[in-house]
Design a protein around this motif. Structure first.
Motif, PDB file in Angstrom:
ATOM      1  N   MET A 165     -12.024  57.363  73.030  1.00 11.17           N
ATOM      2  CA  MET A 165     -13.185  56.537  73.418  1.00 11.17           C
ATOM      3  C   MET A 165     -12.726  55.103  73.613  1.00 11.17           C
ATOM      4  SD  MET A 165     -16.169  57.668  70.764  1.00 11.17           S
ATOM      5  CE  MET A 165     -14.961  57.773  69.462  1.00 11.17           C
ATOM      6  N   SER A 166     -13.231  54.427  74.620  1.00 15.95           N
ATOM      7  CA  SER A 166     -12.826  53.037  74.844  1.00 15.95           C
ATOM      8  C   SER A 166     -13.574  52.123  73.882  1.00 15.95           C
ATOM      9  CB  SER A 166     -13.130  52.645  76.292  1.00 15.95           C
ATOM     10  OG  SER A 166     -14.483  52.869  76.585  1.00 15.95           O
ATOM     11  N   GLN A 167     -12.975  50.982  73.606  1.00 15.10           N
ATOM     12  CA  GLN A 167     -13.613  50.032  72.688  1.00 15.10           C
ATOM     13  C   GLN A 167     -14.802  49.365  73.366  1.00 15.10           C
ATOM     14  OE1 GLN A 167     -13.060  49.343  69.490  1.00 15.10           O
ATOM     15  NE2 GLN A 167     -11.606  51.027  69.527  1.00 15.10           N
ATOM     16  N   PRO A 168     -15.849  49.102  72.608  1.00 17.50           N
ATOM     17  CA  PRO A 168     -16.965  48.353  73.210  1.00 17.50           C
ATOM     18  C   PRO A 168     -16.524  46.920  73.433  1.00 17.50           C
ATOM     19  CG  PRO A 168     -17.329  48.654  70.867  1.00 17.50           C
ATOM     20  CD  PRO A 168     -16.080  49.420  71.209  1.00 17.50           C
ATOM     21  N   PRO A 169     -17.107  46.228  74.393  1.00 18.22           N
ATOM     22  CA  PRO A 169     -16.657  44.868  74.702  1.00 18.22           C
ATOM     23  C   PRO A 169     -16.865  43.919  73.517  1.00 18.22           C
ATOM     24  CG  PRO A 169     -18.604  45.439  75.982  1.00 18.22           C
ATOM     25  CD  PRO A 169     -18.144  46.674  75.318  1.00 18.22           C
ATOM     26  N   SER A 170     -17.922  44.118  72.766  1.00 10.52           N
ATOM     27  CA  SER A 170     -18.150  43.244  71.624  1.00 10.52           C
ATOM     28  C   SER A 170     -17.541  43.881  70.387  1.00 10.52           C
ATOM     29  CB  SER A 170     -19.652  43.066  71.423  1.00 10.52           C
ATOM     30  OG  SER A 170     -19.925  42.665  70.108  1.00 10.52           O
ATOM     31  N   THR A 171     -16.730  43.136  69.648  1.00 15.18           N
ATOM     32  CA  THR A 171     -16.183  43.717  68.416  1.00 15.18           C
ATOM     33  C   THR A 171     -17.130  43.517  67.249  1.00 15.18           C
ATOM     34  OG1 THR A 171     -14.991  41.673  68.116  1.00 15.18           O
ATOM     35  CG2 THR A 171     -13.756  43.522  69.031  1.00 15.18           C
ATOM     36  N   ALA A 172     -18.337  43.019  67.546  1.00 10.40           N
ATOM     37  CA  ALA A 172     -19.254  42.755  66.450  1.00 10.40           C
ATOM     38  C   ALA A 172     -20.027  43.995  66.033  1.00 10.40           C
ATOM     39  CB  ALA A 172     -20.224  41.652  66.857  1.00 10.40           C
ATOM     40  N   LEU A 173     -19.915  45.091  66.746  1.00  8.49           N
ATOM     41  CA  LEU A 173     -20.640  46.290  66.362  1.00  8.49           C
ATOM     42  C   LEU A 173     -19.999  46.886  65.110  1.00  8.49           C
ATOM     43  CD1 LEU A 173     -21.389  48.306  69.635  1.00  8.49           C
ATOM     44  CD2 LEU A 173     -23.031  47.167  68.147  1.00  8.49           C
ATOM     45  N   PRO A 174     -20.817  47.285  64.166  1.00  3.09           N
ATOM     46  CA  PRO A 174     -20.262  47.930  62.977  1.00  3.09           C
ATOM     47  C   PRO A 174     -19.732  49.322  63.327  1.00  3.09           C
ATOM     48  CG  PRO A 174     -22.656  47.961  62.910  1.00  3.09           C
ATOM     49  CD  PRO A 174     -22.287  47.199  64.137  1.00  3.09           C
ATOM     50  N   HIS A 175     -18.938  49.879  62.418  1.00  2.00           N
ATOM     51  CA  HIS A 175     -18.451  51.242  62.627  1.00  2.00           C
ATOM     52  C   HIS A 175     -19.463  52.193  61.992  1.00  2.00           C
ATOM     53  CE1 HIS A 175     -15.219  54.159  63.478  1.00  2.00           C
ATOM     54  NE2 HIS A 175     -15.803  54.831  62.513  1.00  2.00           N
ATOM     55  N   TYR A 176     -20.298  52.776  62.833  1.00  2.00           N
ATOM     56  CA  TYR A 176     -21.392  53.615  62.360  1.00  2.00           C
ATOM     57  C   TYR A 176     -20.873  54.885  61.684  1.00  2.00           C
ATOM     58  CZ  TYR A 176     -24.130  50.592  65.419  1.00  2.00           C
ATOM     59  OH  TYR A 176     -24.720  49.502  66.021  1.00  2.00           O
ATOM     60  N   GLU A 177     -21.636  55.358  60.701  1.00  2.00           N
ATOM     61  CA  GLU A 177     -21.317  56.621  60.044  1.00  2.00           C
ATOM     62  C   GLU A 177     -22.503  57.552  60.184  1.00  2.00           C
ATOM     63  OE1 GLU A 177     -18.852  54.212  56.593  1.00  2.00           O
ATOM     64  OE2 GLU A 177     -20.256  55.783  55.962  1.00  2.00           O
ATOM     65  N   LEU A 178     -22.253  58.716  60.768  1.00  2.00           N
ATOM     66  CA  LEU A 178     -23.291  59.737  60.901  1.00  2.00           C
ATOM     67  C   LEU A 178     -23.204  60.657  59.696  1.00  2.00           C
ATOM     68  CD1 LEU A 178     -25.448  61.442  62.405  1.00  2.00           C
ATOM     69  CD2 LEU A 178     -23.555  62.583  63.576  1.00  2.00           C
ATOM     70  N   LEU A 179     -24.310  60.816  58.985  1.00  2.23           N
ATOM     71  CA  LEU A 179     -24.372  61.689  57.821  1.00  2.23           C
ATOM     72  C   LEU A 179     -25.188  62.915  58.217  1.00  2.23           C
ATOM     73  CD1 LEU A 179     -23.827  58.750  56.669  1.00  2.23           C
ATOM     74  CD2 LEU A 179     -24.953  59.505  54.613  1.00  2.23           C
ATOM     75  N   TYR A 180     -24.514  64.035  58.395  1.00  2.00           N
ATOM     76  CA  TYR A 180     -25.188  65.263  58.809  1.00  2.00           C
ATOM     77  C   TYR A 180     -24.393  66.463  58.308  1.00  2.00           C
ATOM     78  CZ  TYR A 180     -28.016  68.454  61.511  1.00  2.00           C
ATOM     79  OH  TYR A 180     -28.867  69.464  61.852  1.00  2.00           O
ATOM     80  N   HIS A 181     -24.935  67.666  58.490  1.00  2.00           N
ATOM     81  CA  HIS A 181     -24.245  68.886  58.077  1.00  2.00           C
ATOM     82  C   HIS A 181     -23.024  69.111  58.970  1.00  2.00           C
ATOM     83  CE1 HIS A 181     -27.920  69.742  55.885  1.00  2.00           C
ATOM     84  NE2 HIS A 181     -28.613  69.677  56.995  1.00  2.00           N
TER      85      HIS A 181
END
Lengths: 271, 272
Positions: free
Chosen positions: A1-17
Motif C-alpha cells: 500500500m502506498s503511504q498517504p500524503p499526510s504523515t499525520a494519520l494515526p496507524h489504525y487498528e481494526l479489532l475483529y474476528h
C-alpha cells in the motif's frame, strides 16, 4: 500500500474476528480504498485475537481499553493518540460499523463525499441501509436462534430465505439503483457512484453487500441482474477497479467467504 | 413547548407513519427533550400521511423531495432551508435512517450535545446504534420469518425466536447498557443516571425508549431482569422520565400508546 500524503494519520487498528470478511470487511474496504496503513489485529498475529477478545468480547468489562467505554461486540477501531497528530493522548476506541465508517469518512479525505454537510448524511443513510440488508442476510441462516447452528433451524431458514429473496432483496436493490440514478442525474455520479462525484463509503459498503449476496444466492442474483443491469453490472464492476481496491481484492488480505454472514447453502438460493 | 433560545433553528418535520410510536419515537424523544418545535406530519393533519407516502414510500421515486436522494423507508427528517441557513431561502434537506437523524439532531441541538469533544459524539452514537439493534431484534420476535406476513402466520417460529431473544439477547444488551452506565459514572461524571457525559444525550433517550418498549412487550421478563439490573431499570429509567422536556411530553397526548408497531404485547411470547 502506498503511504498517504499526510504523515499525520494515526496507524489504525481494526479489532475483529479472524479468518472471515464479516463486518470487519466494511472497514477494511474503506481503509484499503483510501490506501491507509492499518493493522488487522486478529489476522496479523496469533495473539491478536486475544487482544480483540479482551477489548471487545469480555462480558464483564467496564472499559474496552485505554479508558474508553465498553464495546458491545466487534468490530471496533482503535486509534492511537486519539487521532491527535501531535502525539501523546490516550487511544480512542470506537465501535459499531456505521459509526466507524462515519469516522473514517471524516478523517480520510479521499472518502469524503462532496455536497458539504448534506453529502455526509446522504452517504450515511445509504451505508446504514446496506448494513440493514447485511443483517437480513444473516437472518436467512439464523432466523430464530442467534446462538444455535443453522442445521438446528433449517425449516425456518427456508421460509426466511424465501421471504428475503422474494420481497426484501428486490426492495433494497431498487433503492440502491434509484440512489445511483438520482446521483447520476443531479450529483455528477456518472452512474458509477452512489453519492457525489467520487468513491465514498456508500459505494464500498453497498458493493460489499452485493458481492456477498452474489456468493450466498448466486441464482437469485443472476436473475436480478436482468432487472438491475447497471447496479449489478457497471456500478459493481467499477468499484472493483477503483484505486486501492483493485490491489486489495487481488491480495491475500482479502479473505474468502466461509461461515460468516455470507454463506452458500444451495437449498436457500432460488431453485 | 417553550421556544428554543436561538430563533435560528428551523422548524423540523418528522416524516413517519401515523398512530404508533415506532422508529419515529426515537426522534420525537430527542426533539422533545430539547424542547424544539417540530411538526409530526402524519399525526398533525389528515393529508400528512399522504405526504410521507409520497416522500418516503413510493417505490419508483428518484428523489424523496426538494431534490434530495430517495429514501428507503420512514422515518425521515425534513429540514426547511437545509438546516444551516438562518436567513431562510435554500432548499430543504431531507435525511433518513434513524441513527443518522439522531446524529444530526445531536449536532444541532446544544442541549443534547454530549461532553467529551469528538470522542463523546462517537461514544454516544455507538450506544444509540446498539439500542436500535435491540429494537430490531424485538421486531423479529413477532416477525421472525416473513416481514410482510402477519404474526399469526409465524407463531411457532415466533415462540422460538422470542425465547432466544429473552434468554440470550436481552441480558447481553442490558449488561452492556449497564456497564456503559457504570463506566460513565466512574469516569465521565454520569452520576449513574447518564450513559455518556454529564447530562442527557441521545444515548439516554434511545436506550430509555427501548427499555420502555421492552417493559410493555415482555413485562414478566423485564420484572425478573430488574433484580439483575436495578440501577439501569430503576434509577436510570426513572430519571430519564423526569428530565426537562420529557416529563411534559410523556404525560401529553403527543406520546402515543404502543399497539401494533415494534413493541407489542403477546402473552405467549413473554416469560411464562
Amino acid at each position: 500500500m502506498s503511504q498517504p500524503p499526510s504523515t499525520a494519520l494515526p496507524h489504525y487498528e481494526l479489532l475483529y474476528h479472524p479468518g472471515i470478511p464479516g463486518r470487519g470487511e466494511f472497514i477494511r474496504l474503506a481503509l484499503e480504498a483510501a490506501q491507509t496503513p492499518y493493522t488487522d489485529l486478529s489476522n496479523a498475529s496469533p495473539s491478536g485475537y486475544t487482544t480483540v477478545q479482551q477489548t471487545c468480547m469480555s462480558p464483564k468489562n467496564l472499559s474496552s481499553s485505554d479508558g474508553n467505554p465498553p464495546v458491545f461486540a466487534p468490530p471496533a477501531l482503535r486509534i492511537p493518540g486519539g487521532g491527535q497528530s501531535e502525539g501523546g493522548g490516550k487511544a480512542l476506541v470506537i465501535a459499531q460499523t456505521p459509526n466507524i465508517l462515519w469516522y473514517l469518512g471524516e478523517k480520510l479525505g479521499v472518502l469524503a463525499p462532496g455536497g458539504g454537510e448534506a453529502g455526509r448524511y446522504h452517504v450515511q443513510q445509504v451505508v446504514l441501509t446496506a448494513l440493514d440488508l447485511n443483517n437480513e442476510v444473516h437472518d436467512t441462516h439464523h432466523p430464530v436462534a442467534v446462538g444455535k447452528y443453522y442445521e438446528e433451524q433449517r425449516e425456518e431458514a427456508l421460509k426466511k430465505a424465501k421471504d428475503v429473496r422474494e420481497t426484501r432483496i428486490p426492495k433494497y436493490l431498487s433503492y440502491f439503483d434509484r440512489v445511483r440514478q438520482h446521483n447520476e442525474r443531479d450529483g455528477g455520479g456518472q452512474g458509477k457512484y452512489l453519492v457525489g462525484e467520487k468513491l465514498s463509503i456508500a459505494d464500498t459498503t453497498v458493493w460489499q453487500v452485493l458481492d456477498g449476496l452474489m456468493f450466498a444466492f448466486p441464482k437469485e442474483m443472476e436473475a436480478r441482474k436482468k432487472e438491475f443491469p447497471e447496479l449489478l453490472g457497471a456500478f459493481y464492476e467499477n468499484v472493483k477497479q477503483e484505486g486501492g481496491l483493485k490491489d486489495y481484492l487481488s491480495s491475500k488480505r482479502r479473505l474468502p467467504y466461509s461461515m460468516g454472514v455470507f454463506r452458500y447453502y444451495k437449498e436457500l438460493d432460488r431453485q
